[in-house]
Design a protein around this motif. Structure first.
Motif, PDB file in Angstrom:
ATOM      1  N   ALA A  29       0.735  -1.162   0.022  1.00 30.24           N
ATOM      2  CA  ALA A  29       0.503   0.332   0.150  1.00 30.24           C
ATOM      3  C   ALA A  29       0.319   1.181  -0.212  1.00 30.24           C
ATOM      4  N   PRO A  30       0.424   2.052  -0.530  1.00 27.05           N
ATOM      5  CA  PRO A  30       1.002   3.325  -1.060  1.00 27.05           C
ATOM      6  C   PRO A  30       1.352   3.560   0.385  1.00 27.05           C
ATOM      7  N   ASP A  31       3.303   4.180   1.533  1.00 27.27           N
ATOM      8  CA  ASP A  31       3.386   5.155   2.551  1.00 27.27           C
ATOM      9  C   ASP A  31       3.874   6.375   2.145  1.00 27.27           C
ATOM     10  N   VAL A  32       2.048   7.581   3.240  1.00 27.78           N
ATOM     11  CA  VAL A  32       3.181   8.819   2.810  1.00 27.78           C
ATOM     12  C   VAL A  32       4.014   9.173   3.310  1.00 27.78           C
ATOM     13  N   SER A  33       4.277   8.674   4.765  1.00 29.64           N
ATOM     14  CA  SER A  33       5.890   8.850   5.198  1.00 29.64           C
ATOM     15  C   SER A  33       7.253   8.722   4.272  1.00 29.64           C
ATOM     16  N   ARG A  34       7.298   7.443   3.745  1.00 30.76           N
ATOM     17  CA  ARG A  34       8.617   7.067   2.681  1.00 30.76           C
ATOM     18  C   ARG A  34       7.828   8.178   1.366  1.00 30.76           C
ATOM     19  N   GLN A  37       9.708  11.307   2.096  1.00 30.85           N
ATOM     20  CA  GLN A  37      11.036  10.706   1.765  1.00 30.85           C
ATOM     21  C   GLN A  37      12.239  11.147   0.828  1.00 30.85           C
ATOM     22  N   ILE A  38      10.925  10.003  -0.139  1.00 30.32           N
ATOM     23  CA  ILE A  38      11.632  10.254  -1.330  1.00 30.32           C
ATOM     24  C   ILE A  38      11.238  11.331  -2.106  1.00 30.32           C
ATOM     25  N   TYR A  39      10.583  12.072  -1.840  1.00 28.93           N
ATOM     26  CA  TYR A  39       9.950  13.452  -2.444  1.00 28.93           C
ATOM     27  C   TYR A  39      11.219  14.634  -2.418  1.00 28.93           C
ATOM     28  N   GLN A  40      11.978  14.012  -1.367  1.00 28.85           N
ATOM     29  CA  GLN A  40      12.983  14.962  -0.435  1.00 28.85           C
ATOM     30  C   GLN A  40      14.002  15.234  -2.405  1.00 28.85           C
ATOM     31  N   ALA A 116       3.677   5.545  -6.273  1.00 28.42           N
ATOM     32  CA  ALA A 116       2.645   5.503  -5.673  1.00 28.42           C
ATOM     33  C   ALA A 116       2.808   5.821  -4.098  1.00 28.42           C
ATOM     34  N   ASP A 117       4.085   6.223  -3.359  1.00 28.19           N
ATOM     35  CA  ASP A 117       4.394   6.794  -2.407  1.00 28.19           C
ATOM     36  C   ASP A 117       4.590   7.631  -2.311  1.00 28.19           C
ATOM     37  N   VAL A 118       5.269   8.736  -3.839  1.00 29.98           N
ATOM     38  CA  VAL A 118       5.398  10.498  -4.087  1.00 29.98           C
ATOM     39  C   VAL A 118       3.633  10.364  -3.659  1.00 29.98           C
TER      40      VAL A 118
END
Length: 127
Positions: A29-34, A37-40, A116-118
């Protein structure tokens, strides 16, 4: 005989359902916190609230592409007709040049899970 077939079918169903969850390519499932981190890595060009090399991302969901004021978009993106949603962002982050040839962005995320996470991060935290 009928009982054996029912038990065999039940055992097969149980084994098959277990195999579905153990497949190595199944995505989590998509992970907002991860995603945050990737968005950095996106912050070399973007931020949530200000235009930089790329346009700001606050309110990106449901927004028409190339519509942020005070940002100089490519003609290709202006003419794309895209409205940003889950699918269009996934295709954009997979290969922006394939989705909109002539756009300014070349950065992409190879991993479907990273995308998906981003996207989940942008959906939840960039409202």
């Amino acid at each position: 005989m009928k009982r054996k077939m029912i038990r065999a079918a039940a055992a097969f169903a149980a084994a098959a359902s277990g195999m579905v969850f153990m497949m190595p390519n199944a995505s989590a499932a998509p992970d907002v916190s991860r995603g945050e981190q990737i968005y950095q890595s996106c912050q070399d060009c973007h931020s949530l609230d200000t235009n930089d090399v790329g346009p700001m991302h606050r309110g990106v969901f449901g927004r028409k592409a190339a519509s942020v004021p005070d940002y100089s978009y490519s003609t290709a993106l202006k003419n794309s007709g895209i409205t940003w949603d889950q699918d269009s962002l996934d295709r954009w982050l997979t290969d922006p040049q394939k989705l909109v040839p002539g756009s300014k962005m070349f950065f992409h995320l190879d991993s479907a899970q990273d995308r998906a996470d981003v996207i989940e991060y942008l959906k939840e935290r960039a409202k």
